[in-house]
Design a protein around this motif. Sequence first.
Motif, PDB file in Angstrom:
ATOM      1  N   MET A   1     -27.254  41.603  -0.162  1.00  0.00           N
ATOM      2  CA  MET A   1     -28.304  40.664  -0.567  1.00  0.00           C
ATOM      3  C   MET A   1     -27.701  39.334  -0.995  1.00  0.00           C
ATOM      4  SD  MET A   1     -31.098  42.223  -0.005  1.00  0.00           S
ATOM      5  CE  MET A   1     -32.270  41.174  -0.830  1.00  0.00           C
ATOM      6  N   VAL A   2     -26.613  39.384  -1.754  1.00  0.00           N
ATOM      7  CA  VAL A   2     -25.988  38.154  -2.234  1.00  0.00           C
ATOM      8  C   VAL A   2     -25.415  37.351  -1.068  1.00  0.00           C
ATOM      9  CG1 VAL A   2     -24.078  37.222  -3.615  1.00  0.00           C
ATOM     10  CG2 VAL A   2     -25.490  39.070  -4.530  1.00  0.00           C
ATOM     11  N   LEU A   3     -24.839  38.029  -0.094  1.00  0.00           N
ATOM     12  CA  LEU A   3     -24.227  37.325   1.036  1.00  0.00           C
ATOM     13  C   LEU A   3     -25.223  36.930   2.119  1.00  0.00           C
ATOM     14  CD1 LEU A   3     -20.874  39.264   1.476  1.00  0.00           C
ATOM     15  CD2 LEU A   3     -21.279  37.083   0.334  1.00  0.00           C
ATOM     16  N   HIS A   4     -26.431  37.478   2.080  1.00  0.00           N
ATOM     17  CA  HIS A   4     -27.429  37.142   3.099  1.00  0.00           C
ATOM     18  C   HIS A   4     -27.836  35.678   2.935  1.00  0.00           C
ATOM     19  CE1 HIS A   4     -31.164  37.102   5.376  1.00  0.00           C
ATOM     20  NE2 HIS A   4     -30.726  38.181   5.972  1.00  0.00           N
ATOM     21  N   PRO A   5     -27.753  34.884   4.011  1.00  0.00           N
ATOM     22  CA  PRO A   5     -28.044  33.445   3.895  1.00  0.00           C
ATOM     23  C   PRO A   5     -29.449  33.135   3.354  1.00  0.00           C
ATOM     24  CG  PRO A   5     -27.088  33.954   6.036  1.00  0.00           C
ATOM     25  CD  PRO A   5     -27.350  35.270   5.352  1.00  0.00           C
ATOM     26  N   GLN A   6     -30.390  33.991   3.617  1.00  0.00           N
ATOM     27  CA  GLN A   6     -31.762  33.742   3.160  1.00  0.00           C
ATOM     28  C   GLN A   6     -31.960  34.125   1.694  1.00  0.00           C
ATOM     29  OE1 GLN A   6     -34.744  35.755   5.457  1.00  0.00           O
ATOM     30  NE2 GLN A   6     -36.371  35.296   4.022  1.00  0.00           N
ATOM     31  N   HIS A   7     -31.236  35.109   1.217  1.00  0.00           N
ATOM     32  CA  HIS A   7     -31.501  35.641  -0.107  1.00  0.00           C
ATOM     33  C   HIS A   7     -30.591  35.076  -1.197  1.00  0.00           C
ATOM     34  CE1 HIS A   7     -34.319  38.340   1.671  1.00  0.00           C
ATOM     35  NE2 HIS A   7     -33.400  38.976   2.367  1.00  0.00           N
ATOM     36  N   LYS A   8     -29.311  35.378  -1.103  1.00  0.00           N
ATOM     37  CA  LYS A   8     -28.328  35.028  -2.129  1.00  0.00           C
ATOM     38  C   LYS A   8     -28.806  35.496  -3.501  1.00  0.00           C
ATOM     39  CE  LYS A   8     -26.592  31.304   0.648  1.00  0.00           C
ATOM     40  NZ  LYS A   8     -26.101  29.976   0.701  1.00  0.00           N
ATOM     41  N   LEU A   9     -28.419  34.815  -4.542  1.00  0.00           N
ATOM     42  CA  LEU A   9     -28.825  35.216  -5.885  1.00  0.00           C
ATOM     43  C   LEU A   9     -30.285  34.873  -6.171  1.00  0.00           C
ATOM     44  CD1 LEU A   9     -25.658  34.254  -7.950  1.00  0.00           C
ATOM     45  CD2 LEU A   9     -26.414  36.533  -7.270  1.00  0.00           C
ATOM     46  N   LEU A  10     -30.845  33.984  -5.373  1.00  0.00           N
ATOM     47  CA  LEU A  10     -32.246  33.605  -5.584  1.00  0.00           C
ATOM     48  C   LEU A  10     -33.186  34.787  -5.415  1.00  0.00           C
ATOM     49  CD1 LEU A  10     -32.350  30.151  -3.749  1.00  0.00           C
ATOM     50  CD2 LEU A  10     -32.233  30.605  -6.209  1.00  0.00           C
TER      51      LEU A  10
END
Length: 170
Positions: free
Chosen positions: A94-103
Amino acid sequence: GLWKYELEDNEWEILQQLHDILKILKNTTLYFSRATPNLATVMPAMDHVGNMLMSYLRNKKYLPSIRSAVRLAKKTLNWYYQLTDRSHTYRISMVLHPQHKLLYFKAADWEDNWIQTAEQLVHEEFECSYLSLDADSDLGHEADVLESNGNILMVFFFFSFYLAFVLTQS
């Protein structure tokens, strides 16, 4: 003969309410059946189902028996959701996913210490598994890198996503 099996009005109401609730589960099942799910799609889907179940639980239009069944479904979903806590892979993806990250975690109202843990997991995984790789090694050692680290593409993609993550956090 068959008239004794005819549904009463209250039974039709129960069926309609069950239909409303089961529809979200059917749609989720179809969503995952149509494409190859990846880790970064599982958690948002579970969150969506969980939010829908909570809205059904709070909605007084549903009969108490229906809300009770929804409560059990929510409890079951929460049990599966907590299993993701045992796997660092879910949070890292999730953190590394370009769409998600920490947001993603912030939007999902995760506690700050959980968000910090997710970020820390990414840093630790990078430092433990990828930072020690010699980026300047000559191509003759490529077979050794592949053999010792599995898939060189995975290393490249993890490093690329990690770098993008770090740069966007500044």
